[in-house]
Write an enzyme that holds these catalytic residues in place. Structure first.
Site, short mmCIF file in Angstrom:
data_model
loop_
_atom_site.label_atom_id
_atom_site.label_comp_id
_atom_site.label_asym_id
_atom_site.label_seq_id
_atom_site.Cartn_x
_atom_site.Cartn_y
_atom_site.Cartn_z
N ASP A 160 0.81 -1.22 0.00
CA ASP A 160 0.00 0.00 0.00
C ASP A 160 0.84 1.27 0.00
O ASP A 160 0.34 2.35 0.28
CB ASP A 160 -0.97 0.00 1.19
CG ASP A 160 -2.16 0.91 0.96
OD1 ASP A 160 -2.47 1.20 -0.20
OD2 ASP A 160 -2.78 1.32 1.96
N ASP A 198 -3.21 -4.50 -5.50
CA ASP A 198 -2.47 -3.22 -5.63
C ASP A 198 -0.98 -3.38 -5.88
O ASP A 198 -0.30 -2.38 -6.16
CB ASP A 198 -2.65 -2.33 -4.40
CG ASP A 198 -4.02 -1.69 -4.32
OD1 ASP A 198 -4.82 -1.86 -5.25
OD2 ASP A 198 -4.31 -1.03 -3.31
N ASP A 350 -13.51 0.87 5.14
CA ASP A 350 -12.26 1.33 4.54
C ASP A 350 -11.54 2.28 5.49
O ASP A 350 -10.42 2.69 5.23
CB ASP A 350 -12.53 2.05 3.23
CG ASP A 350 -13.24 1.18 2.21
OD1 ASP A 350 -13.00 -0.03 2.21
OD2 ASP A 350 -14.03 1.72 1.41
#
Length: 369
Positions: A160, A198, A350
């Site tokens: 991330d 990701d 989230d």
């Protein structure tokens, strides 16, 4: 700052359950397009109920979702999942909430629309000493039930890029060793593996050398996982339809081994995001065409929260007005689209409607409406 495509799974993993990424960042632009799945019928409003958010999950990163608990599933569920072929791991945060709140006026809706659906199980702790046993717990239970589990592997170093779901293994050597432990738990049955949300689409935060090293480890990971279980299907990160152009994403994926049948069965998209299924189908096919490789490479799409598409303002963190999307299934009826999966479990925040990765009953109820 560009919203990461999938805040991948917010929270790094909730130690062992079934949920998914956090918010979805990648592109701030919501993409207009044809409706992916029909809107679900609205449910009646309910009065406010205290304790809408579950206690923080045992895991650290904001994106991650559940990991399998060595203690075993909390209870068996009598109701069959909508897709008889996908496995429902019965120890997620939403299962726990339903079990603990039988009198809550939202419980029936949340149970029938969310808790009873098969969803992914996240593995995010590269320091765990029982990774193989945890993975085996899920895959063995699925094999016994004659169903196909979905596992998310999410512990790449610099995960991330320092965002809400930061964390991961200390370095690539440690990561490679952890992948070996995951592979040892796969068994010999069918399993869908979502490999590092990701990690490819968001690799621009790395130097060229570090990106190359990450991609080499991802290619190795696919080879190791498929080598350990020839029936494992491994999918690589394609971001989503409003992030990188298809040709650009395919070029990155090729470097990460996604075009090689020894490492890959194709790509995944929309993890923790909201883009419409129709847009993802078009985008994924374009990525696969540009990627090259065997003609049987396919794509899987996270449809857990995309029933109303992405918000026009590009909000990725628990945006209002979203809905659950198409039910998880291995029978999509679409060429080159292998599955619709619930990678991010609806109701897990989230980071805006609760701590990243924790379950919010009010959010789940809104999504199920």
């Amino acid at each position: 700052m560009v919203a990461l495509a999938s805040v991948v799974v917010a929270v790094a993993a909730v130690a062992a359950m079934t949920s998914a990424p956090g918010g979805a960042r990648g592109s701030d632009e919501a993409r207009p397009g044809p409706t992916g799945s029909p809107a679900l019928a609205s449910w009646p409003a309910v009065p406010p109920v205290p304790t809408a958010t579950a206690s923080p999950s045992p895991s650290s990163s904001p994106k991650a979702s559940p990991t399998a608990s060595p203690a075993g599933p909390r209870r068996a569920r009598a109701t069959a999942a909508v897709s008889p072929r996908l496995y429902h791991y019965p120890d997620s945060q939403v299962d726990e909430w339903v079990h603990d709140h039988p009198g809550d006026p939202r419980a029936a809706v949340i149970e029938s629309r969310i808790a009873e659906e098969p969803a992914a199980v996240w593995f995010t702790d590269a320091d765990a000493t029982d990774t193989t046993a945890r993975v085996r717990e899920v895959t063995a239970a699925a094999a016994t039930a004659g169903r196909v589990p979905t596992v998310v592997v999410y512990a790449i170093p610099d995960r991330d890029c320092g965002g809400a779901s930061e964390g991961g293994a200390s370095d690539l050597d440690a990561y490679d060793g952890w992948i070996d432990e995951v592979a040892a738990g796969l068994g010999s049955g069918e399993v869908m593996v979502v490999l590092e949300p990701d990690a490819v689409a968001q690799s621009d935060c790395l130097s060229a050398a570090d990106r190359g090293a990450r991609f080499a480890s991802l290619a190795r990971a696919g080879r190791v996982l498929k080598g350990a279980d020839p029936r494992a299907r491994v999918y690589y990160d394609a971001g989503h339809s409003a992030w990188n152009p298809a040709a650009q994403q395919a070029a990155l994926l090729r470097q990460a081994g996604a075009a090689s049948p020894a490492s890959s069965d194709g790509v995944f998209s929309n993890v923790s995001n909201f883009h419409r299924t129709a847009d993802e189908i078009t985008y994924d096919r374009a990525v696969l065409d540009a990627l090259g490789g065997p003609a049987d490479l396919g794509a899987v799409i996270d449809t857990s929260r995309n029933g109303n598409g992405a918000p026009a303002d590009g909000q990725w963190c628990d945006p209002d007005g979203r809905r659950i999307g198409r039910a998880p299934t291995l029978d999509t009826g679409e060429g080159r689209i292998d599955a619709y999966l619930w990678v991010k479990l609806p109701g897990e925040s989230d980071g805006c409607k609760g701590e990243p990765g924790t379950f919010s009953a009010s959010y789940a109820y809104d999504l199920a409406g």
